[in-house]
Enzyme design. Structure first.
Site, PDB file in Angstrom:
ATOM      1  N   ASN A 132       0.899  -1.153   0.081  1.00  0.00           N
ATOM      2  CA  ASN A 132       0.152  -0.069  -0.001  1.00  0.00           C
ATOM      3  C   ASN A 132       0.786   1.006   0.014  1.00  0.00           C
ATOM      4  O   ASN A 132       1.430   1.451   1.186  1.00  0.00           O
ATOM      5  CB  ASN A 132      -0.949   0.023   1.414  1.00  0.00           C
ATOM      6  CG  ASN A 132      -1.902   1.130   1.244  1.00  0.00           C
ATOM      7  OD1 ASN A 132      -1.820   2.117   0.513  1.00  0.00           O
ATOM      8  ND2 ASN A 132      -2.717   1.139   2.214  1.00  0.00           N
TER       9      ASN A 132
ATOM     10  N   ARG B 231      -2.632  -2.039  -3.128  1.00  0.00           N
ATOM     11  CA  ARG B 231      -3.990  -1.179  -2.953  1.00  0.00           C
ATOM     12  C   ARG B 231      -3.974  -0.121  -4.123  1.00  0.00           C
ATOM     13  O   ARG B 231      -2.821   0.638  -3.996  1.00  0.00           O
ATOM     14  CB  ARG B 231      -3.857  -0.710  -1.629  1.00  0.00           C
ATOM     15  CG  ARG B 231      -5.075   0.341  -1.185  1.00  0.00           C
ATOM     16  CD  ARG B 231      -4.872   1.187  -0.187  1.00  0.00           C
ATOM     17  NE  ARG B 231      -5.941   2.179   0.037  1.00  0.00           N
ATOM     18  CZ  ARG B 231      -5.770   3.387   0.587  1.00  0.00           C
ATOM     19  NH1 ARG B 231      -4.742   3.873   0.651  1.00  0.00           N
ATOM     20  NH2 ARG B 231      -6.926   4.183   0.563  1.00  0.00           N
TER      21      ARG B 231
ATOM     22  N   HIS C 231     -12.721   3.530   0.804  1.00  0.00           N
ATOM     23  CA  HIS C 231     -12.615   2.709   2.057  1.00  0.00           C
ATOM     24  C   HIS C 231     -13.498   1.325   1.408  1.00  0.00           C
ATOM     25  O   HIS C 231     -13.888   0.549   2.149  1.00  0.00           O
ATOM     26  CB  HIS C 231     -13.514   3.264   2.950  1.00  0.00           C
ATOM     27  CG  HIS C 231     -12.679   4.241   3.657  1.00  0.00           C
ATOM     28  ND1 HIS C 231     -13.512   5.284   4.386  1.00  0.00           N
ATOM     29  CD2 HIS C 231     -11.276   4.592   3.893  1.00  0.00           C
ATOM     30  CE1 HIS C 231     -12.276   6.244   4.880  1.00  0.00           C
ATOM     31  NE2 HIS C 231     -11.366   5.845   4.579  1.00  0.00           N
TER      32      HIS C 231
ATOM     33  N   GLY D 280     -12.161   6.507  11.013  1.00  0.00           N
ATOM     34  CA  GLY D 280     -10.651   6.499  11.203  1.00  0.00           C
ATOM     35  C   GLY D 280     -10.428   8.126  11.075  1.00  0.00           C
ATOM     36  O   GLY D 280     -11.527   8.971  11.298  1.00  0.00           O
ATOM     37  N   ASN D 281      -9.243   8.458  10.802  1.00  0.00           N
ATOM     38  CA  ASN D 281      -9.093   9.915  10.401  1.00  0.00           C
ATOM     39  C   ASN D 281      -9.680  10.223   9.280  1.00  0.00           C
ATOM     40  O   ASN D 281     -10.475  11.432   9.180  1.00  0.00           O
ATOM     41  CB  ASN D 281      -7.690  10.064  10.468  1.00  0.00           C
ATOM     42  CG  ASN D 281      -7.389  11.805  10.544  1.00  0.00           C
ATOM     43  OD1 ASN D 281      -7.197  12.345   9.506  1.00  0.00           O
ATOM     44  ND2 ASN D 281      -7.189  12.123  11.815  1.00  0.00           N
TER      45      ASN D 281
ATOM     46  N   ARG E  90     -10.951  16.713   7.519  1.00  0.00           N
ATOM     47  CA  ARG E  90     -11.988  17.061   6.400  1.00  0.00           C
ATOM     48  C   ARG E  90     -13.134  17.458   6.843  1.00  0.00           C
ATOM     49  O   ARG E  90     -13.790  17.006   7.752  1.00  0.00           O
ATOM     50  CB  ARG E  90     -12.196  15.886   5.674  1.00  0.00           C
ATOM     51  CG  ARG E  90     -10.780  15.237   4.898  1.00  0.00           C
ATOM     52  CD  ARG E  90     -10.941  14.043   3.885  1.00  0.00           C
ATOM     53  NE  ARG E  90      -9.463  13.265   3.720  1.00  0.00           N
ATOM     54  CZ  ARG E  90      -9.541  12.383   3.454  1.00  0.00           C
ATOM     55  NH1 ARG E  90     -10.538  11.417   3.980  1.00  0.00           N
ATOM     56  NH2 ARG E  90      -8.409  11.608   3.074  1.00  0.00           N
TER      57      ARG E  90
ATOM     58  N   MET F 159      -9.424  12.075  17.489  1.00  0.00           N
ATOM     59  CA  MET F 159     -10.711  11.646  18.264  1.00  0.00           C
ATOM     60  C   MET F 159     -10.351  11.406  19.984  1.00  0.00           C
ATOM     61  O   MET F 159     -11.286  11.560  20.802  1.00  0.00           O
ATOM     62  CB  MET F 159     -11.442  10.907  18.061  1.00  0.00           C
ATOM     63  CG  MET F 159     -12.338  11.339  16.530  1.00  0.00           C
ATOM     64  SD  MET F 159     -13.183  12.891  16.647  1.00  0.00           S
ATOM     65  CE  MET F 159     -14.383  12.607  17.685  1.00  0.00           C
ATOM     66  N   ARG F 160      -9.392  10.762  20.300  1.00  0.00           N
ATOM     67  CA  ARG F 160      -8.933  10.393  21.533  1.00  0.00           C
ATOM     68  C   ARG F 160      -8.735  11.791  22.374  1.00  0.00           C
ATOM     69  O   ARG F 160      -9.247  11.834  23.671  1.00  0.00           O
ATOM     70  CB  ARG F 160      -7.569   9.431  21.626  1.00  0.00           C
ATOM     71  CG  ARG F 160      -7.769   8.117  20.976  1.00  0.00           C
ATOM     72  CD  ARG F 160      -6.759   7.243  20.487  1.00  0.00           C
ATOM     73  NE  ARG F 160      -5.681   7.927  19.725  1.00  0.00           N
ATOM     74  CZ  ARG F 160      -4.511   7.432  19.346  1.00  0.00           C
ATOM     75  NH1 ARG F 160      -4.303   6.298  19.659  1.00  0.00           N
ATOM     76  NH2 ARG F 160      -3.926   8.261  18.107  1.00  0.00           N
TER      77      ARG F 160
ATOM     78  N   GLY G  46      -9.912   3.072  13.106  1.00  0.00           N
ATOM     79  CA  GLY G  46      -9.592   3.318  14.399  1.00  0.00           C
ATOM     80  C   GLY G  46     -10.410   3.672  15.478  1.00  0.00           C
ATOM     81  O   GLY G  46     -10.375   3.498  16.635  1.00  0.00           O
ATOM     82  N   VAL G  47     -11.333   4.781  15.167  1.00  0.00           N
ATOM     83  CA  VAL G  47     -12.335   5.325  15.956  1.00  0.00           C
ATOM     84  C   VAL G  47     -13.646   4.414  16.362  1.00  0.00           C
ATOM     85  O   VAL G  47     -13.874   3.875  17.444  1.00  0.00           O
ATOM     86  CB  VAL G  47     -12.934   6.552  15.785  1.00  0.00           C
ATOM     87  CG1 VAL G  47     -13.808   7.232  16.632  1.00  0.00           C
ATOM     88  CG2 VAL G  47     -11.659   7.673  15.567  1.00  0.00           C
TER      89      VAL G  47
ATOM     90  N   GLU H 169     -13.419   1.177  15.987  1.00  0.00           N
ATOM     91  CA  GLU H 169     -13.197   0.065  16.870  1.00  0.00           C
ATOM     92  C   GLU H 169     -12.729   0.063  18.314  1.00  0.00           C
ATOM     93  O   GLU H 169     -12.699  -0.604  19.127  1.00  0.00           O
ATOM     94  CB  GLU H 169     -11.918  -0.752  16.212  1.00  0.00           C
ATOM     95  CG  GLU H 169     -12.185  -1.370  14.764  1.00  0.00           C
ATOM     96  CD  GLU H 169     -10.918  -1.757  14.066  1.00  0.00           C
ATOM     97  OE1 GLU H 169      -9.834  -1.948  14.893  1.00  0.00           O
ATOM     98  OE2 GLU H 169     -10.930  -1.842  12.752  1.00  0.00           O
ATOM     99  N   ASN H 170     -12.274   1.410  18.531  1.00  0.00           N
ATOM    100  CA  ASN H 170     -11.671   1.888  19.921  1.00  0.00           C
ATOM    101  C   ASN H 170     -12.326   2.617  20.557  1.00  0.00           C
ATOM    102  O   ASN H 170     -11.716   3.109  21.705  1.00  0.00           O
ATOM    103  CB  ASN H 170     -10.319   2.209  19.680  1.00  0.00           C
ATOM    104  CG  ASN H 170      -9.390   1.051  19.144  1.00  0.00           C
ATOM    105  OD1 ASN H 170      -8.918  -0.049  19.737  1.00  0.00           O
ATOM    106  ND2 ASN H 170      -8.986   1.285  17.876  1.00  0.00           N
TER     107      ASN H 170
ATOM    108  N   GLU I  72      -8.118  -5.018   5.775  1.00  0.00           N
ATOM    109  CA  GLU I  72      -8.027  -4.543   4.160  1.00  0.00           C
ATOM    110  C   GLU I  72      -6.903  -5.455   3.509  1.00  0.00           C
ATOM    111  O   GLU I  72      -7.048  -5.851   2.253  1.00  0.00           O
ATOM    112  CB  GLU I  72      -7.825  -2.972   3.908  1.00  0.00           C
ATOM    113  CG  GLU I  72      -9.031  -2.148   4.401  1.00  0.00           C
ATOM    114  CD  GLU I  72      -8.431  -0.745   4.493  1.00  0.00           C
ATOM    115  OE1 GLU I  72      -8.704  -0.205   3.378  1.00  0.00           O
ATOM    116  OE2 GLU I  72      -8.285  -0.148   5.494  1.00  0.00           O
TER     117      GLU I  72
END
Length: 406
Positions: A7, A90, A179, A209-210, A240, A284-285, A331-332, A334-335, A385
């Site tokens: 990737n 990818r 995605h 995610g981001n 974004r 986001m964390r 990321g977000v 899942e966590n 992925e």
């Protein structure tokens, strides 16, 4: 079959090397800061981490070092480059031409170059990676797996914009979605977990995610998705803006004296939750932590972020005339127990969704987080992925071999 998944970004290369007989990851890593001072490779085999710091002037040189690590006696996955059976790449944008993964040849590369105007930041480094691997591993088959392909079966009512049709004909301006590899893996895995017939199920996948997007997956196909002509449309993301009134663009250009490129930079790199928190953070964390401490700016940013996600979920329930399951990933997704809980409890109660707080209180673990009596099942499904790319690569290579035998 052993498959190397590559990737390539503009200055980085993520890679995984998998044994596809067992789908085991033999080793993986990240080459970063390619062409920039301080370039290095962080390579992992199991729990063992190896860091190689050396100049890498371009993608070819970086991949040369990656291949050396993959064949290293101590930290590699194989002893010889001849044990790499195929490479899966990818590729971000396949335009309307590529509706599935394909074996790469000169004609495919020419088409990827042709579609680079649709993804000028992503397709060129993807192509650089393909050319470099073809040079370093001559004779090894390469497969392109496209971010856009899973969304290629969207109906025209979902992908066309209400602008003069001539622009679609001239420039192929339409919704493409991104995605796709993640949405495909997560929707398939969701059906597996729940014992649903994938080709009869209605699943909403929420990739947070981001970069972030939502997809409506009906009967095994993406029928709509929140990202559009570019990855800018849709949800509020890290940097974004997502959906805005297009007149804001011309307004800023006129009032601030900005160029089109400057507005593009603002909307892609200075907006989202970074913009909403006045430059505090795009992570986001950080924003969740401050919101839980009572910071009003971060609390509002989190509310806006969750509200936009809930609106898209609601829209896709309507688009599919129902939903069997909602899966959070990336990321977000899942966590972040708080984001999942607040989206479901604050906005989706009308669907009969009930969240089990204890089951939801995890990070990065595949599980059902709704209660047994929840009318719609809600899950965490960590995305994979690389595995999806490797599976496609294996399938295409094996199909080609069978045709040769025939």
């Amino acid at each position: 079959m052993r498959v190397l998944v590559v990737n390539c970004g503009s200055s980085s290369i993520k890679y995984q090397f998998l044994d596809m007989d067992t789908e085991q990851v033999l080793c993986k890593g990240l080459a970063e800061r390619i062409g920039i001072p301080g370039s290095r490779i962080v390579h992992k085999k199991g729990e063992e981490k190896t860091i190689v710091e050396k100049p890498m002037k371009d993608h070819e040189e970086a991949l040369k070092y990656v291949l050396e690590l993959i064949t290293d006696e101590k930290v590699g996955g194989v002893k010889d480059l001849r044990e790499i059976d195929a490479v899966g790449h990818r590729v971000v944008h396949g335009g309307e031409k590529f509706t599935g993964s394909v074996l790469i040849d000169d004609e495919v590369i020419r088409a990827l170059e042709e579609y680079s105007y649709l993804a000028p930041l992503h397709n060129p480094p993807n192509i650089m990676g393909i050319r470099a691997i073809m040079k370093l591993l001559p004779g090894v088959p390469n497969v392109a797996v496209f971010d856009t392909a899973f969304h290629s079966k969207m109906p025209a009512k979902a992908y066309l914009y209400a602008i003069p049709y001539e622009y679609y004909k001239k420039y192929k301006i339409r919704r493409y979605g991104f995605h796709g590899t993640s949405h495909r893996y997560v929707s398939m895995r969701t059906a597996e977990i729940l014992g649903l017939d994938y080709h009869k199920a209605k699943i909403i996948t929420v990739h947070l995610g981001n970069g972030a997007s939502v997809a409506a997956v009906m009967n095994g196909h993406s029928i709509d998705t929140s990202m559009g002509f570019t990855p800018l449309e849709g949800l509020v993301m890290g940097t974004r803006c997502g959906d805005i009134d297009p007149s804001i663009v011309t307004f800023l250009m006129e009032r601030e004296g900005l160029t089109a490129e400057e507005v593009y930079t603002i909307l892609n790199k200075k907006s989202g939750v970074l913009g909403l928190t006045d430059g505090f953070s795009s992570d986001m964390r950080d924003i969740e932590d401050k919101a839980l401490e009572g910071d009003p700016v971060c609390r509002l940013a989190l509310d806006i972020y969750e509200y936009r996600i809930a609106k898209y979920i609601g829209a896709y329930v309507a688009a599919m005339n129902g939903v069997d399951a909602i899966a959070f990933t990336a990321g977000v997704g899942e966590n972040s127990p708080i984001t999942r809980k607040e989206i479901c409890e604050n906005y989706l109660g009308y669907l009969g969704i009930k969240i089990d707080d204890e089951k939801n209180n995890v990070k990065g673990e595949e599980r059902i987080i709704s209660t047994p009596d929840s009318k719609v099942k809600v899950l965490i499904v960590p995305t994979n992925e690389e595995l999806m790319i490797a599976r496609d690569t294996k399938e295409i290579i094996e199909k080609g071999l069978k045709q040769l035998e025939y």
